[in-house]
Design an enzyme around this catalytic site. Sequence first.
Site, PDB file in Angstrom:
ATOM      1  N   HIS A 156      44.566  22.886 -42.757  1.00  0.00           N
ATOM      2  CA  HIS A 156      44.032  21.585 -43.028  1.00  0.00           C
ATOM      3  C   HIS A 156      42.927  20.849 -42.058  1.00  0.00           C
ATOM      4  CE1 HIS A 156      47.435  21.547 -45.861  1.00  0.00           C
ATOM      5  NE2 HIS A 156      46.890  20.403 -46.462  1.00  0.00           N
ATOM      6  N   LYS A 160      45.497  16.082 -39.216  1.00  0.00           N
ATOM      7  CA  LYS A 160      46.606  16.282 -40.088  1.00  0.00           C
ATOM      8  C   LYS A 160      47.853  16.136 -38.899  1.00  0.00           C
ATOM      9  CE  LYS A 160      49.593  18.372 -43.523  1.00  0.00           C
ATOM     10  NZ  LYS A 160      49.816  17.052 -43.917  1.00  0.00           N
TER      11      LYS A 160
HETATM   12  P1  NAD Z   1      45.867   8.573 -42.826  1.00  0.00           P
HETATM   13  O1  NAD Z   1      46.429   8.479 -41.504  1.00  0.00           O
HETATM   14  O2  NAD Z   1      44.277   8.560 -43.018  1.00  0.00           O
HETATM   15  O3  NAD Z   1      46.333   7.253 -43.569  1.00  0.00           O
HETATM   16  C1  NAD Z   1      47.832   6.825 -43.342  1.00  0.00           C
HETATM   17  C2  NAD Z   1      47.851   5.189 -43.924  1.00  0.00           C
HETATM   18  O4  NAD Z   1      49.119   4.868 -43.601  1.00  0.00           O
HETATM   19  C3  NAD Z   1      46.925   4.087 -43.076  1.00  0.00           C
HETATM   20  O5  NAD Z   1      46.264   3.312 -44.150  1.00  0.00           O
HETATM   21  C4  NAD Z   1      47.958   3.656 -42.048  1.00  0.00           C
HETATM   22  O6  NAD Z   1      47.573   2.199 -41.951  1.00  0.00           O
HETATM   23  C5  NAD Z   1      49.315   3.397 -42.766  1.00  0.00           C
HETATM   24  N1  NAD Z   1      50.364   3.419 -41.870  1.00  0.00           N
HETATM   25  C6  NAD Z   1      50.767   4.153 -40.752  1.00  0.00           C
HETATM   26  N2  NAD Z   1      51.731   3.442 -40.240  1.00  0.00           N
HETATM   27  C7  NAD Z   1      51.964   2.382 -40.955  1.00  0.00           C
HETATM   28  C8  NAD Z   1      53.092   1.635 -40.897  1.00  0.00           C
HETATM   29  N3  NAD Z   1      53.859   1.658 -39.928  1.00  0.00           N
HETATM   30  N4  NAD Z   1      53.238   0.601 -41.709  1.00  0.00           N
HETATM   31  C9  NAD Z   1      52.547   0.424 -42.997  1.00  0.00           C
HETATM   32  N5  NAD Z   1      51.241   1.332 -42.913  1.00  0.00           N
HETATM   33  C10 NAD Z   1      51.015   2.291 -42.067  1.00  0.00           C
HETATM   34  O7  NAD Z   1      46.660   9.760 -43.500  1.00  0.00           O
HETATM   35  P2  NAD Z   1      46.133  10.329 -44.962  1.00  0.00           P
HETATM   36  O8  NAD Z   1      45.247  11.638 -44.583  1.00  0.00           O
HETATM   37  O9  NAD Z   1      45.814   9.293 -45.895  1.00  0.00           O
HETATM   38  O10 NAD Z   1      47.521  11.054 -45.466  1.00  0.00           O
HETATM   39  C11 NAD Z   1      48.558  10.301 -45.457  1.00  0.00           C
HETATM   40  C12 NAD Z   1      49.885  10.940 -45.980  1.00  0.00           C
HETATM   41  O11 NAD Z   1      49.778  11.725 -47.148  1.00  0.00           O
HETATM   42  C13 NAD Z   1      50.042  12.140 -44.937  1.00  0.00           C
HETATM   43  O12 NAD Z   1      51.653  12.391 -44.832  1.00  0.00           O
HETATM   44  C14 NAD Z   1      49.626  13.419 -45.637  1.00  0.00           C
HETATM   45  O13 NAD Z   1      50.235  14.533 -45.416  1.00  0.00           O
HETATM   46  C15 NAD Z   1      49.933  13.115 -47.359  1.00  0.00           C
HETATM   47  N6  NAD Z   1      49.025  13.592 -48.176  1.00  0.00           N
HETATM   48  C16 NAD Z   1      49.681  13.751 -49.300  1.00  0.00           C
HETATM   49  C17 NAD Z   1      49.010  14.470 -50.461  1.00  0.00           C
HETATM   50  C18 NAD Z   1      49.640  14.861 -51.729  1.00  0.00           C
HETATM   51  O14 NAD Z   1      49.300  15.247 -52.700  1.00  0.00           O
HETATM   52  N7  NAD Z   1      51.028  14.759 -51.900  1.00  0.00           N
HETATM   53  C19 NAD Z   1      47.666  14.586 -50.217  1.00  0.00           C
HETATM   54  C20 NAD Z   1      46.997  14.416 -49.257  1.00  0.00           C
HETATM   55  C21 NAD Z   1      47.880  13.731 -48.129  1.00  0.00           C
END
Ligand code: NAD
Length: 269
Positions: A156, A160
């Site tokens: 990744h 990440k």
């Molecule tokens: P990112 O860091 O870009 O975004 C995270 C978001 O969460 C941000 O908007 C942040 O403001 C918010 N956040 C963090 N702490 C917070 C809090 N205390 N209160 C409210 N909001 C809060 O991360 P990303 O790359 O978008 O990934 C997010 C998650 O999704 C990760 O766990 C990643 O592994 C997962 N993901 C899953 C899939 C899937 O298909 N299931 C695909 C991609 C990413």
Amino acid sequence: MTLRIGIVGATGRMGRALIAGVLVTSDAKLSSAVTRAGDDGIGQDAGRLVGMEDTGIIIHTDAAKLFALSDAVLDFTRPEVSVHYARLAAEYHVAHIIGTTGFSYDQLGILAQQAEKTVIIRSGNMSLGVNLLAALVEKVAAALGPEFDIEIVEMHHRYKVDAPSGTALLLGEAAASGREVHLENTAVRRREGRTGPREEGSIGFASLRGGSVVGDHTVMFAGPSERIELSHKAEDRSIFVRGAIKAAQWSAHQKPGLYTMCDVLGLTD
Ligand code: NAD
């Protein structure tokens, strides 16, 4: 009926992709968009944030208000945050679509409790391709004997924060299920130093981090003199967005419970 979809973690990599996806979905509308306190995105129009036209939906921090305005909420944030949102989802009887990864077993237990009161769909990977891959991995693991060692390699992007990836664990669960064992008892998540020989029946994980890789996964079945490799490569985040919106639409017709993308995609036996 137009489905009202709320997005938490709206300013994140996935949050932005989800906003753009919901705004171009004809039978859904963006109901509200929330981020964490202190985020630079607070006060911005959600459409403008993703380079589209203004929507009148202004990014804010009041999650209870978002749940009150939504039929389904898309959540790709952090495990402790998603656990908090699951409680709100149960209180407001709103479907909770969780893409967040990195949950502890205790946190997964709390999600299961909340799912007694509302629809929760959780998957470490929302794409059609990975869920199909998981179904194949389960079948191959069931067909091959213990002389085939199972190793899962993932790569990744450099930002990440959790390892192994949620998708690697999802594939590990599929392999464990095919072998009729529990992943918690068989997973080897890291190796270092004098590890000794490989334990028979273990399921190994290796995580690579770098650049802008959206998500590469390979499940290897390494046997005597031959190796089978099943791989998936995500080219952009739209595959997760399509899956998450499909899950939100599917949730409208379900009873409370904990579901996976295999349920949504009709891949369960
Ligand atoms: P990112 O860091 O870009 O975004 C995270 C978001 O969460 C941000 O908007 C942040 O403001 C918010 N956040 C963090 N702490 C917070 C809090 N205390 N209160 C409210 N909001 C809060 O991360 P990303 O790359 O978008 O990934 C997010 C998650 O999704 C990760 O766990 C990643 O592994 C997962 N993901 C899953 C899939 C899937 O298909 N299931 C695909 C991609 C990413």
